[in-house]
Design an enzyme around this catalytic site. Structure first.
Site, PDB file in Angstrom:
ATOM      1  N   GLY A  37      45.146  41.444  28.755  1.00 49.41           N
ATOM      2  CA  GLY A  37      45.369  42.386  29.853  1.00 49.41           C
ATOM      3  C   GLY A  37      44.289  42.257  30.899  1.00 49.41           C
ATOM      4  CG  HIS A  38      44.832  44.296  34.648  1.00 48.94           C
ATOM      5  ND1 HIS A  38      44.006  45.327  35.031  1.00 48.94           N
ATOM      6  CD2 HIS A  38      46.042  44.858  34.400  1.00 48.94           C
ATOM      7  CE1 HIS A  38      44.674  46.458  35.028  1.00 48.94           C
ATOM      8  NE2 HIS A  38      45.926  46.213  34.637  1.00 48.94           N
ATOM      9  CG  ASN A  39      38.520  42.085  34.281  1.00 49.02           C
ATOM     10  OD1 ASN A  39      38.345  41.199  35.088  1.00 49.02           O
ATOM     11  ND2 ASN A  39      38.216  41.928  33.007  1.00 49.02           N
ATOM     12  N   GLY A  40      40.053  46.250  33.181  1.00 47.28           N
ATOM     13  CA  GLY A  40      40.310  47.665  33.435  1.00 47.28           C
ATOM     14  C   GLY A  40      41.685  48.121  32.982  1.00 47.28           C
ATOM     15  CB  SER A  41      44.547  46.474  31.382  1.00 41.17           C
ATOM     16  OG  SER A  41      43.877  45.734  30.386  1.00 41.17           O
ATOM     17  N   GLY A  42      42.518  48.885  29.992  1.00 39.36           N
ATOM     18  CA  GLY A  42      42.422  49.898  28.938  1.00 39.36           C
ATOM     19  C   GLY A  42      42.237  49.339  27.537  1.00 39.36           C
ATOM     20  CE  LYS A  43      41.199  43.354  27.976  1.00 42.39           C
ATOM     21  NZ  LYS A  43      41.222  43.743  29.404  1.00 42.39           N
ATOM     22  CD  GLU A 163      36.609  40.925  27.228  1.00 42.82           C
ATOM     23  OE1 GLU A 163      35.740  40.234  27.798  1.00 42.82           O
ATOM     24  OE2 GLU A 163      37.322  41.740  27.817  1.00 42.82           O
TER      25      GLU A 163
HETATM   26  N1  ATP Z   1      32.964  55.743  30.558  1.00 42.33           N
HETATM   27  C1  ATP Z   1      33.928  55.689  31.476  1.00 42.33           C
HETATM   28  N2  ATP Z   1      34.097  56.696  32.366  1.00 42.33           N
HETATM   29  C2  ATP Z   1      35.064  56.651  33.300  1.00 42.33           C
HETATM   30  N3  ATP Z   1      35.949  55.646  33.425  1.00 42.33           N
HETATM   31  C3  ATP Z   1      35.854  54.605  32.571  1.00 42.33           C
HETATM   32  C4  ATP Z   1      34.839  54.584  31.555  1.00 42.33           C
HETATM   33  N4  ATP Z   1      34.974  53.431  30.849  1.00 42.33           N
HETATM   34  C5  ATP Z   1      36.018  52.780  31.409  1.00 42.33           C
HETATM   35  N5  ATP Z   1      36.565  53.472  32.431  1.00 42.33           N
HETATM   36  C6  ATP Z   1      37.725  53.076  33.247  1.00 42.33           C
HETATM   37  O1  ATP Z   1      38.855  53.005  32.401  1.00 42.33           O
HETATM   38  C7  ATP Z   1      39.629  51.860  32.703  1.00 42.33           C
HETATM   39  C8  ATP Z   1      39.853  51.069  31.418  1.00 42.33           C
HETATM   40  O2  ATP Z   1      38.622  50.577  30.957  1.00 42.33           O
HETATM   41  P1  ATP Z   1      38.490  49.633  29.702  1.00 42.33           P
HETATM   42  O3  ATP Z   1      37.045  49.441  29.457  1.00 42.33           O
HETATM   43  O4  ATP Z   1      39.313  50.162  28.611  1.00 42.33           O
HETATM   44  O5  ATP Z   1      39.134  48.292  30.274  1.00 42.33           O
HETATM   45  P2  ATP Z   1      39.328  46.884  29.578  1.00 42.33           P
HETATM   46  O6  ATP Z   1      40.767  46.612  29.475  1.00 42.33           O
HETATM   47  O7  ATP Z   1      38.539  46.805  28.344  1.00 42.33           O
HETATM   48  O8  ATP Z   1      38.743  45.932  30.696  1.00 42.33           O
HETATM   49  P3  ATP Z   1      37.819  44.617  30.588  1.00 42.33           P
HETATM   50  O9  ATP Z   1      38.730  43.455  30.365  1.00 42.33           O
HETATM   51  O10 ATP Z   1      37.215  44.531  31.946  1.00 42.33           O
HETATM   52  O11 ATP Z   1      36.840  44.837  29.509  1.00 42.33           O
HETATM   53  C9  ATP Z   1      38.918  51.104  33.779  1.00 42.33           C
HETATM   54  O12 ATP Z   1      39.572  51.290  35.006  1.00 42.33           O
HETATM   55  C10 ATP Z   1      37.532  51.696  33.843  1.00 42.33           C
HETATM   56  O13 ATP Z   1      37.076  51.768  35.163  1.00 42.33           O
HETATM   57 MG    MG Z   2      36.830  45.828  27.775  1.00 37.62          MG
END
Ligand code: ATP
Ligand code: MG
Ligand code: ATP
Ligand code: MG
Lengths: 267, 286, 321
Positions: A37-43, A163
């Site tokens: 999933g894309h960066n910030g998709s919630g993984k 990751e």
């Molecule tokens: N502690 C936090 N407080 C507020 N928002 C957050 C927090 N942590 C993450 N987010 C937001 O929640 C969304 C999902 O974050 P998450 O870390 O789950 O993404 P991810 O899929 O793991 O991305 P990546 O591939 O970049 O690691 C993002 O838009 C991020 O900006």
């Molecule tokens: Mg992540």
């Protein structure tokens, strides 16, 4: 009833937008799931809710028949280990050795056994020479290796890798994947969050996250046939399949196409 | 001339385990123009240590280093303005967490430019521009950099250095943690900056596909030594890269597999999927 | 930063490394109590001698300990001066007037500048600090011409003042040396475990010794981390053109402030992450855990304990007679 059941799960950091939005998935015991999933998709957020570090806004998570809640979190964490995305967030011990030991200490593993396991897992991740170093003095990839060893040593039934290999060199990555494969054969349930499509190909099923929602969740081979899913979620197909797709129109490339598929799914 | 290493070694000392020499006797040169260099090597081979020398963040423990004509030795020299060196050579750290420290993304990106005497308005505009370049929209400006996802942090840390507009860009694993589309966008961005301004760019990576596709010079580190400096293709034509803990790019591996399994004779040294495709199509006609 | 060895563990071999942390904690405690019981300066001097002997026996690098003492030398000197000034008993040793005139001021400024310059260009920081203090005294005493700023005042040193100040300083020295030896030769993890074990009996009266030990071990674990964190931020700032060691004083001050705010925020975030990491690895406060570091006692421990007990008894006996 599935081994891991996630129902109607939502999560939000700030009450405004849902970072996880109505997630429904089932995972069977012994499965290997890759999460793309894309960066910030919630993984990573999904991973943290699974181990009870973040409390869902709505919805339920059930693991091995136990529904995750404040009281059951300890019980569930005995079954599930997580390697965090940033290894620095994981270090508890003063030295590499202490850190690998930390989880085992909590599980009351006898000392003799602990010493054996520390050596075993440090060797598995090639960190045997660094046991007395402080985590802060390690290189990026070395930190990731220690983080992985600390979780492997706990021998949980389920491991989430967030990751966890992103900074390893190709060789170390390959070595580690080979080892994880053997663990998988022995029944370990794996949830592997990754941006490396070649790593994802090893999974039984692939979960694609997109803007906090489950975009697709299918058998690896099946999902690879669906280029749309990939391009619309900031993803790329593996090189072999990209080639195979480009050769799709012409029948004379059938043999090559088959070989490319074979390569993608077996290598 | 940009950066020149003269027999540079760096040993880390710590109470816990004495001296550890991370890089050994390194000599090479990076011109301040027209270079697009990949730096690869196994985990712990000394890449980050090498990178930190390039903007004098750490000093060699033996040997010397010239950065834009200034000679860096093991001691701090009062006559050298290190801040100027840091303005000229921008370094993006391996872990974005080590680089982000302000309360908002905007302030963080502005930090660099503000140190170089520009007005607040200009710095703000720069922050916005750089943030967009790395693929994040304006809504991130007010976010706390510590509450971002891993990949988002990485992007912000890169934006912080781009905003300083340095003459040489050094990026320590800028693509780890990025989604594939982001990886592509940022690599194209770096290449674009390089093509338009002729600035030199040095990128540390473990991704051999990127090395093959984008770079015309690759440095290979192994156990603290610089063991290769040259054309990536030459490197990938070598046998047994695995012994240096490297790997071949996917195009080469896939084409090689086709050759071996079908008994055909394709030229496997193709940088991109397009080139590989042409090779397959062409070969099949023969 | 690196010369500060108080509270630092340095790996090595030798007697003190082989002792059980519990023994060391008990011994250091007993010896400290004895040091407080000694009343005569001769006794203390002997104790100091014995402490030095112990360092030699334990093959501890004395130079290193002395170097480590440097940062607190200033503290020792102030203690010394205060004791001398405050204690007004016994015979007068010196007595005279002190003057503070325009010239005094001039001399003081010159002395200050000289001191700062010398510190910058030579390595003997401490010597020059010492000289600086002495020159303040001499100026106050002898420079009496020029316009008076503060009315002359009487200054006197009494015999007891001198003995007391020497006494206090030596006592401090011994105590610091003892605790330095403890932390120098004991891993932080062993130290906390030792503490925890020692306080275990207190559990009966409702004292949660494990949590206490955990708090200590986390603080120990986090002291270097906070240094690291500060270091990281300084590196991050330096790499973006804000090098601490360059620029004017005003800029430096601004940078110190720009360092403090993020340090607190990041320390806060770190603590949350640490708690998460511990929880996710099955840590439950108060639950039993096994330990990778095991404590074992040997004949050496018995000897060391016996030794410190006899010192204590000796000091009690000396006090009574
Ligand atoms: N502690 C936090 N407080 C507020 N928002 C957050 C927090 N942590 C993450 N987010 C937001 O929640 C969304 C999902 O974050 P998450 O870390 O789950 O993404 P991810 O899929 O793991 O991305 P990546 O591939 O970049 O690691 C993002 O838009 C991020 O900006
Ligand atoms: Mg992540
Ligand atoms: N502060 C330090 N103190 C002691 N040793 C260190 C320190 N920093 C790095 N090292 C050691 O120096 C070696 C090189 O580290 P460096 O970070 O340069 O590796 P790298 O090539 O960047 O690796 P990676 O790909 O894993 O990031 C490693 O073995 C590491 O353990
Ligand atoms: Mg590195």
């Amino acid at each position: 009833m599935s081994y891991i059941e996630i129902q109607k799960l939502s999560y939000s950091y700030n009450e405004k937008t849902n970072v996880l939005d109505d997630i429904n998935i089932d995972i069977e015991k012994g499965e290997w799931i890759a999460v793309l999933g894309h960066n910030g998709s919630g993984k990573s957020t999904l991973a943290k809710t699974l181990v009870g570090l973040l409390e869902p806004k709505t919805g339920d998570i059930t693991i091995d028949g136990i529904t995750l809640g404040e009281e059951t979190a300890y019980e569930i964490r005995k079954k599930i280990g997580i390697v965090f995305q940033n290894p620095d967030n994981q270090f508890v011990g003063v030295t590499v050795k202490d850190d690998i030991a930390f989880g085992m200490e909590n599980l009351c593993v006898p000392r003799e056994e602990m010493l054996e396991k520390i050596n075993f897992y440090a060797k598995k991740v090639n960190m045997l020479d660094f046991l007395d170093k402080e985590p802060a003095t390690l290189s990026g990839g070395q930190k990731q290796r220690v983080a992985i060893a600390g979780i492997l040593a706990m021998q949980s039934d389920i491991i989430i890798f967030d990751e966890a290999t992103s900074m390893l060199d190709p060789y170390s990555k390959e070595e580690l994947i080979q080892y994880i494969k053997t663990l998988h054969k022995d029944g370990l349930t794996i949830i592997m969050i990754t941006h490396d499509i070649n790593e994802a190909l090893l999974a039984d099923r692939i979960l694609v996250m997109n803007k906090g929602k489950v975009f697709a969740f299918q058998e690896t081979e099946k999902i690879m046939k669906d280029k749309e899913t990939f391009t619309s979620s900031n993803l790329e197909l593996p090189v072999a399949l990209e080639l195979a797709n480009s050769l799709a129109q012409d029948d004379k490339f059938k043999e090559i196409r088959d070989k490319l598929w074979e390569y993608a799914l077996t290598k | 001339m940009g950066i020149r290493f003269n027999q540079v070694s760096h040993g880390y000392t710590s109470f816990a385990d004495g001296l550890y020499t991370a890089i050994k006797d390194i000599s090479f040169e990076i011109s301040d123009k027209n270079e697009f260099i990949a730096l690869v090597g196994h985990t712990g081979s000394g890449k980050s240590t090498l990178a930190k020398h390039m903007n004098a963040l750490i000093f060699p423990t033996s040997g010397t280093l010239e950065i834009f004509g200034k000679t860096i030795t093991s001691k701090r020299d009062k006559k050298i303005k290190y801040n100027d060196i840091r303005k000229k050579v921008g370094l993006v750290f391996q872990f974005p967490e080590y680089q982000l420290f302000e309360e908002t993304v905007e302030k963080d990106i502005m930090f660099g430019p503000m140190n170089f005497k520009i007005s607040k308005e200009e710095a703000k505009a720069l922050a916005k521009e750089s943030l967009n370049l790395v693929g994040l929209d304006d809504s991130y400006l007010t976010r706390n950099p510590y509450n971002l996802s891993g990949g988002e942090k990485k992007r912000v840390s890169i934006a912080g250095i781009l905003a300083m507009n340095p003459d040489i860009l050094v990026l320590d694993e800028p693509t780890s943690g990025l989604d594939p589309a982001g990886r592509r966008v940022l690599m194209d961005l770096f290449k674009d900056i390089h093509d338009k301004t002729k600035k030199s760019v040095i990128i540390i990576t473990h991704d051999m596909d990127l090395v093959y596709q984008y770079f015309n010079r690759v440095l290979v580190m192994n156990e603290g030594h610089l063991i290769f400096d040259g054309d990536p293709e030459k490197l990938f034509r070598e046998k047994d890269l695995f012994k240096n803990h490297l790997d071949y790019p996917n195009t080469i591996k896939v084409l090689d597999y086709l050759n071996k399994s079908l008994g055909i004779n394709l030229d496997i040294y193709k940088r991109t999927i397009e080139e590989a495709l042409l090779e397959i199509k062409g070969a099949e006609k023969l | 930063m690196k010369s500060v060895i108080i509270g630092q563990y340095i790996p090595g071999k030798g007697l003190f490394y082989k002792l059980d942390p519990r023994t060391k904690i008990i011994a250091v405690f007993l010896l400290m109590v004895s040091v407080f019981l000694f009343e005569r300066i001769e006794q203390l001097l002997i104790a100091l001698g014995v402490a030095t002997l112990l360092l030699l026996v334990g093959k501890i690098n004395i130079i290193r300990v002395i170097k480590g003492l440097k940062p607190i030398m200033i503290l020792l000197i102030f203690t010394f001066i205060f004791q001398i000034m405050l204690n007004k008993q016994g015979q007068k040793v010196v007595e005279h007037d002190m003057y503070f005139t325009l010239f005094t001021l001039l001399f003081l400024v010159i002395a200050f500048i000289l001191w700062r310059v010398m510190v910058k260009i030579t390595k003997f920081r401490f010597t020059f600090f010492f000289l600086f203090v002495i020159s303040i005294y001499l100026t106050l005493r002898y420079v009496d011409y020029g316009q008076t700023i503060i009315q002359p005042f009487n200054f006197a040193i009494y015999e007891d003042g001198i003995t007391m100040s020497i006494f206090v300083v030596i006592r401090l020295l011994i105590i610091i040396t003892l605790s330095t030896v403890l932390t120098l030769t004991t891993k932080p993890t062993d130290l906390t475990q030792g503490l925890e074990k020692l306080m275990h009996p207190l559990k009966k009266i409702g004292f949660d010794s494990e949590s206490f030990a955990l708090i200590i071990s986390i603080s120990l674990r986090y002291i270097p981390t906070i240094f690291d964190e500060a270091n990281k931020i300084m590196m991050a700032q330096a790499s973006r053109g804000a090098d601490f060691s360059e620029g004017k004083l005003k800029d430096k001050l601004r940078q110190v402030i720009s360092l403090l705010v993020p340090m607190f925020i990041i320390a806060f975030i770190r603590s949350e992450e640490l708690a998460n990491a511990m929880e996710s690895r099955n840590f439950v406060p108060g639950e039993p855990r096994t330990r990778i570091h095991e404590l074992t006692m040997s004949y050496r421990d018995t000897l060391a304990t016996l030794f410190s007990f006899s010192v204590l008894i000796l000091s009690i006996v000396l006090k009574v007679i």
